[in-house]
Scaffold this active site. Structure first.
Site, PDB file in Angstrom:
ATOM      1  CD  GLU A 235      -2.947   1.145   2.264  1.00 42.16           C
ATOM      2  OE1 GLU A 235      -3.631   2.150   2.473  1.00 42.16           O
ATOM      3  OE2 GLU A 235      -3.140   0.054   2.858  1.00 42.16           O
ATOM      4  CE  LYS A 251     -10.079  -0.073   5.763  1.00 43.61           C
ATOM      5  NZ  LYS A 251      -9.397  -0.479   7.024  1.00 43.61           N
TER       6      LYS A 251
END
Length: 424
Positions: A235, A251
């Site tokens: 990420e 997410k």
């Protein structure tokens, strides 16, 4: 200016009162202390370092800072880098660094607790690995690296993991967040659990294996005196290139099966959780962007990391004139995908519910150079101190969260990390 802590032997005082390593260190260092591209750490690489630099980095200067030192870690990092030939006061200016001569860049690590401090929030429970600094900046130049120590490595043994909370306590914390959502205190809050395991031997090969996992966009190792961090994060917390600021929040997680992918794509709960964080990241970037330039390039794209599907979006903006590293860190740390929304309210929930600090996890780790910043969010991250390995994992809690499913999701995220550290 807050003075930097001296964390290694054979240092001399450099500009701004910071400690600077001699260019040649004749004394052998302990296995967990090899951050200067010598020995086993050299093969791991610095997360996000350019391919042309990997394998050719020699440490030139180092800064460590902890919360107890006081002051502003973002300003301290920016000033330290400028003092060592890496001015990052204006990230919109064209890069002028020349690879192959002099300083080429630096590793930058900022803990989740330091990020909370920058946001004006509580910094959390006591840290389970207090040997780790809250800020580490390591400046590198190109040069010959030292060969690994001869002889076979010591035997590696990793003991049983001991959780900082039980599944029941984790589930109760999920229910507490849901109650806070019901009261209107927050829309979403991220909960992170910790575990530690004793070890014997050299932890660097295990942490290097972690950094080599498939999909580890920020894979690598950073070490210091008595500590080491291994990162397999996919990420992007924040990237700045040619005046463009990008974040890629992740997410939503499911097992990497056909059924898991279909479930992730059709889950209203996961999509709602994801969209909240995308909106939060849009607001974070808007604080440091030219007016009207914040856009979402890619929304809820499903990508694979090890045995998991994850949903990722890309948020981009044009940097405001004169944007410097310190303001960039203040706007983006800690990352919204590991805090919740609103960010300050979520951080208050985290402080009240998590039994131990987040340590090396949920912070920032990556590479900085003139005109360029590339920092990963330290998910899928482990840390070693002199006695134990530490891992963290969690997830975002919304009103539709099921407590037992959230506990299972955290276990699914940490399983490949622990298996890799054990050598399986």
């Amino acid at each position: 200016m807050v003075p930097a802590k001296s964390t290694e032997r054979m240092r001399k005082v450099g500009p701004y009162g910071v400690d600077t390593l001699p260019l040649v260190c004749a004394e052998a260092r302990s296995p967990v202390a090899d951050a200067a591209g010598r020995g086993p750490a050299a093969s791991a690489g610095v997360p996000a370092a350019p391919a042309a630099c990997r394998g050719a980095l020699t440490e030139r200067a180092r800064l460590h800072w902890s919360r107890g030192d006081g002051g502003d870690p973002a300003a301290l990092a920016e000033e330290f880098l400028a003092a060592h030939g890496l001015p990052l006061h204006d990230l919109t200016r064209p890069a002028t660094a020349q690879h192959g001569t002099g300083v080429c860049g630096a590793a930058l690590y900022l803990s989740a607790a330091a990020g909370a401090l920058l946001a004006g929030a509580p910094t959390g429970a006591p840290e389970p690995a207090p040997a780790l600094p809250d800020l580490a900046v390591v400046v590198y130049e190109h040069g010959p690296t030292r060969a690994a120590r001869p002889g076979p490595p010591p035997p590696w043994w990793l003991g049983d993991w001991v959780e900082s909370w039980t599944p029941g306590q984790h589930a109760a914390a999920v229910d507490a967040v849901r109650a806070a959502i019901g009261r209107g205190d927050v829309y979403q809050s991220n909960l992170v659990g910790h575990a530690a395991a004793p070890y014997t031997g050299d932890p660097l090969p295990a942490l290097s294996r972690l950094g080599a996992l498939p999909g580890a966009r920020y894979g690598g190792v950073l070490t210091g005196d008595g500590w080491a961090i291994g990162c397999a994060s996919p990420e992007t917390l924040v990237e700045v290139t040619d005046g463009q600021v990008i974040t890629r929040p992740i997410k939503g997680t499911r097992p990497a099966t056909a059924a898991g992918r279909a479930e992730l794509l059709t889950s209203a709960k996961e999509r709602a959780e994801h969209i909240m964080i995308v909106d939060l990241e849009r607001n974070d970037l808007a604080r440091i962007a030219r007016t009207g330039t914040v856009v979402v390039d890619d929304l809820f794209a499903v990508r694979r990391w090890c045995d998991l599907w994850q949903a990722e979006s890309t948020v981009r903006a044009a940097a405001a004139d004169g944007l410097g590293l310190a303001d960039l860190l203040r706007a983006t740390c800690p990352g919204g995908s590991v805090t919740g929304a609103p960010k300050l309210a979520a951080l208050a929930q985290i402080n009240a519910l998590e039994p131990v600090g987040r340590g090396a996890s949920m912070g920032a780790l990556g590479w900085v150079a003139p005109g360029h910043v590339d920092l990963g969010l330290t998910i899928r991250t482990a840390a070693a101190d002199g006695q134990r390995l530490h891992t963290w994992a969690g997830g975002g809690i919304t009103w539709d969260s099921d407590a037992h499913a959230e506990v299972a999701e955290a276990a699914g995220k940490t399983a490949p990390v622990r298996a890799t550290l054990a050598g399986r």
